[in-house]
Design a protein around this motif. Structure first.
Motif, mmCIF file in Angstrom:
data_model
loop_
_atom_site.group_PDB
_atom_site.id
_atom_site.type_symbol
_atom_site.label_atom_id
_atom_site.label_comp_id
_atom_site.label_asym_id
_atom_site.label_seq_id
_atom_site.Cartn_x
_atom_site.Cartn_y
_atom_site.Cartn_z
ATOM 1 N N ALA A 35 2.955 8.322 7.095
ATOM 2 C CA ALA A 35 4.161 8.415 6.287
ATOM 3 C C ALA A 35 5.341 7.781 7.013
ATOM 4 O O ALA A 35 5.532 7.980 8.212
ATOM 5 N N GLY A 36 6.123 7.029 6.294
ATOM 6 C CA GLY A 36 7.284 6.368 6.866
ATOM 7 C C GLY A 36 7.570 5.081 6.122
ATOM 8 O O GLY A 36 7.258 4.947 4.934
ATOM 9 N N LEU A 37 8.179 4.119 6.803
ATOM 10 C CA LEU A 37 8.477 2.828 6.198
ATOM 11 C C LEU A 37 7.247 1.927 6.237
ATOM 12 O O LEU A 37 6.571 1.820 7.263
ATOM 13 N N TRP A 38 6.973 1.285 5.103
ATOM 14 C CA TRP A 38 5.915 0.291 4.977
ATOM 15 C C TRP A 38 6.550 -1.017 4.513
ATOM 16 O O TRP A 38 7.734 -1.048 4.144
ATOM 17 N N TYR A 39 5.777 -2.097 4.539
ATOM 18 C CA TYR A 39 6.270 -3.357 4.002
ATOM 19 C C TYR A 39 5.138 -4.091 3.300
ATOM 20 O O TYR A 39 3.953 -3.841 3.544
ATOM 21 N N MET A 40 5.521 -4.982 2.391
ATOM 22 C CA MET A 40 4.543 -5.736 1.608
ATOM 23 C C MET A 40 5.178 -7.032 1.126
ATOM 24 O O MET A 40 6.393 -7.236 1.218
ATOM 25 N N ASN A 41 4.343 -7.905 0.580
ATOM 26 C CA ASN A 41 4.831 -9.123 -0.052
ATOM 27 C C ASN A 41 5.457 -8.783 -1.405
ATOM 28 O O ASN A 41 5.153 -7.744 -1.995
ATOM 29 N N PRO A 42 6.304 -9.655 -1.946
ATOM 30 C CA PRO A 42 6.968 -9.361 -3.222
ATOM 31 C C PRO A 42 6.021 -9.167 -4.405
ATOM 32 O O PRO A 42 6.410 -8.578 -5.408
ATOM 33 N N ASP A 43 4.780 -9.638 -4.293
ATOM 34 C CA ASP A 43 3.817 -9.431 -5.372
ATOM 35 C C ASP A 43 2.981 -8.171 -5.168
ATOM 36 O O ASP A 43 2.058 -7.905 -5.948
ATOM 37 N N GLY A 44 3.296 -7.384 -4.113
ATOM 38 C CA GLY A 44 2.586 -6.147 -3.843
ATOM 39 C C GLY A 44 1.399 -6.291 -2.911
ATOM 40 O O GLY A 44 0.768 -5.288 -2.547
ATOM 41 N N SER A 45 1.077 -7.491 -2.491
ATOM 42 C CA SER A 45 -0.063 -7.702 -1.604
ATOM 43 C C SER A 45 0.292 -7.410 -0.153
ATOM 44 O O SER A 45 1.460 -7.356 0.226
ATOM 45 N N ASP A 46 -0.736 -7.208 0.659
ATOM 46 C CA ASP A 46 -0.617 -7.047 2.113
ATOM 47 C C ASP A 46 0.314 -5.894 2.493
ATOM 48 O O ASP A 46 1.286 -6.054 3.230
ATOM 49 N N GLN A 47 0.008 -4.697 2.015
ATOM 50 C CA GLN A 47 0.805 -3.502 2.291
ATOM 51 C C GLN A 47 0.440 -2.946 3.668
ATOM 52 O O GLN A 47 -0.720 -2.642 3.932
ATOM 53 N N ARG A 48 1.458 -2.796 4.534
ATOM 54 C CA ARG A 48 1.218 -2.379 5.920
ATOM 55 C C ARG A 48 2.288 -1.399 6.387
ATOM 56 O O ARG A 48 3.446 -1.486 5.968
ATOM 57 N N PRO A 49 1.920 -0.471 7.300
ATOM 58 C CA PRO A 49 2.926 0.443 7.864
ATOM 59 C C PRO A 49 3.858 -0.290 8.817
ATOM 60 O O PRO A 49 3.460 -1.233 9.496
ATOM 61 N N LEU B 208 3.827 -2.658 -8.255
ATOM 62 C CA LEU B 208 3.463 -3.235 -6.969
ATOM 63 C C LEU B 208 2.612 -2.303 -6.118
ATOM 64 O O LEU B 208 1.795 -2.757 -5.327
ATOM 65 N N THR B 209 2.834 -0.997 -6.211
ATOM 66 C CA THR B 209 2.004 -0.034 -5.480
ATOM 67 C C THR B 209 1.379 0.929 -6.482
ATOM 68 O O THR B 209 1.927 1.166 -7.557
ATOM 69 N N ALA B 210 0.234 1.496 -6.104
ATOM 70 C CA ALA B 210 -0.482 2.392 -7.025
ATOM 71 C C ALA B 210 -1.165 3.522 -6.256
ATOM 72 O O ALA B 210 -2.262 3.941 -6.600
ATOM 73 N N GLU B 211 -0.501 4.015 -5.213
ATOM 74 C CA GLU B 211 -1.061 5.116 -4.433
ATOM 75 C C GLU B 211 -0.774 6.448 -5.116
ATOM 76 O O GLU B 211 0.165 6.571 -5.913
ATOM 77 N N VAL B 212 -1.551 7.472 -4.796
ATOM 78 C CA VAL B 212 -1.279 8.804 -5.336
ATOM 79 C C VAL B 212 -0.093 9.438 -4.624
ATOM 80 O O VAL B 212 0.557 10.343 -5.144
ATOM 81 N N GLU B 213 0.242 8.965 -3.420
ATOM 82 C CA GLU B 213 1.393 9.477 -2.692
ATOM 83 C C GLU B 213 2.683 8.833 -3.213
ATOM 84 O O GLU B 213 2.673 7.715 -3.724
ATOM 85 N N ARG B 214 3.790 9.552 -3.029
ATOM 86 C CA ARG B 214 5.099 9.054 -3.477
ATOM 87 C C ARG B 214 5.541 7.853 -2.655
ATOM 88 O O ARG B 214 5.444 7.840 -1.432
ATOM 89 N N GLU B 215 6.096 6.847 -3.361
ATOM 90 C CA GLU B 215 6.623 5.659 -2.702
ATOM 91 C C GLU B 215 7.967 5.307 -3.345
ATOM 92 O O GLU B 215 8.058 5.129 -4.562
ATOM 93 N N THR B 216 9.005 5.247 -2.509
ATOM 94 C CA THR B 216 10.373 5.102 -3.002
ATOM 95 C C THR B 216 11.181 4.208 -2.056
ATOM 96 O O THR B 216 10.653 3.581 -1.154
#
Length: 281
Positions: free
Chosen positions: A256-270, A228-236
């Protein structure tokens, strides 16, 4: 333990956010930031853990009225606490070797699942009545098992080292029976959670080729894994919102902090700067 992620919490940098305006069904939301547990509701935040103590790994009850978390002195064993969401009736539910253990609620709020070390056994998973009326019951044994997450169908998703040097995602019944490996992957798969409809598991994994953790999902039987995510930064630390329409997760990308997205990985936002863990009812 090789699969425990040590978290260094950042300084609070929290602005007023309307979850309703963002369309996120997770209000109230329990969060962990600045080594404390907070309740975030209606754009306001309230500290639930005691000042001077570590507060970690909050879990909102299914009805949103209570928060379970672990707390204690920095660098020492932590205990399991329970508090009403209005900060009343703070009580120690269980004294144990919890370190920064994971805690989660049964779907009906009657029990809590948590992981614990002891002098005799490695990390194992236990369940405890949420009213403290009985002693904990151990559900797992053998190689380290931890990070339990209770699904709406009663099944518990957890991590285990029983099949090799890296943890894999397992599922079991609430009595500890029928423990099944779902991931079967040589990578490190961590922090898994069932969706509210119990059809999908979201988790963090380093199985991609970017050298760090990303957020993945798979069907509840372990099939159809997708990144769902493919950033070089860690996401957990992924978790589902109450209606299953969004995934909240920790990202080290800016901000850095909490982000949210749709279940298919789209629309990733802080969502919320500097916070590490979110928990929805």
């Amino acid at each position: 333990m090789p699969w425990l992620i040590v978290i260094a919490l950042a300084t609070v940098a929290c602005s007023t956010i309307s979850l309703e305006r963002l369309g996120i069904d997770c209000d109230p939301m329990a969060i962990q930031l600045d080594n404390q547990v907070w309740l975030f509701s209606g754009g306001n935040k309230k500290q639930l853990s005691d000042e001077g103590l570590v507060g970690a790994n909050p879990a909102m009850s299914p009805d949103g009225s209570r928060v379970a978390f672990v707390s204690g002195l920095q660098g020492q064993d932590l205990d399991l606490y329970l508090v009403d969401s209005d900060r009343s009736d703070l009580q120690m539910l269980y004294r144990g070797n919890l370190v920064q253990s994971s805690v989660d609620w049964a779907p009906d709020g009657s029990a809590l699942a948590f992981d614990q070390y002891s002098d005799a056994v490695p990390l194992q998973i236990f369940v405890l009545p949420s009213d403290g009326s009985a002693a904990p019951t151990q559900l797992t044994e053998g190689e380290p098992n931890g990070k339990p997450k209770w699904g709406s169908d009663g099944r518990i998703v957890f991590l285990s080292l029983r099949d090799g040097s890296e943890q894999e995602i397992y599922r079991m019944n609430p009595d500890g029976s029928n423990q099944i490996n779902l991931s079967h992957n040589p990578a490190r798969d961590v922090l898994a959670e069932l969706s509210p409809d119990a059809s999908t598991i979201v988790f963090a994994s380093d199985r991609s080729d970017n050298g760090d953790f990303d957020i993945w999902a798979m069907d509840d039987d372990g099939s159809n894994p997708r990144q769902l995510t493919a950033e070089v930064e860690r996401e957990t630390n992924p978790t589902w919102t109450s209606d299953g329409r969004h995934i909240i997760y920790r990202s080290d990308r800016n901000p850095a902090g909490l982000w949210y997205m749709n279940p298919d990985g789209s629309d990733q936002r802080p969502l919320l700067a500097d916070a590490w863990i979110a928990s929805c009812p």
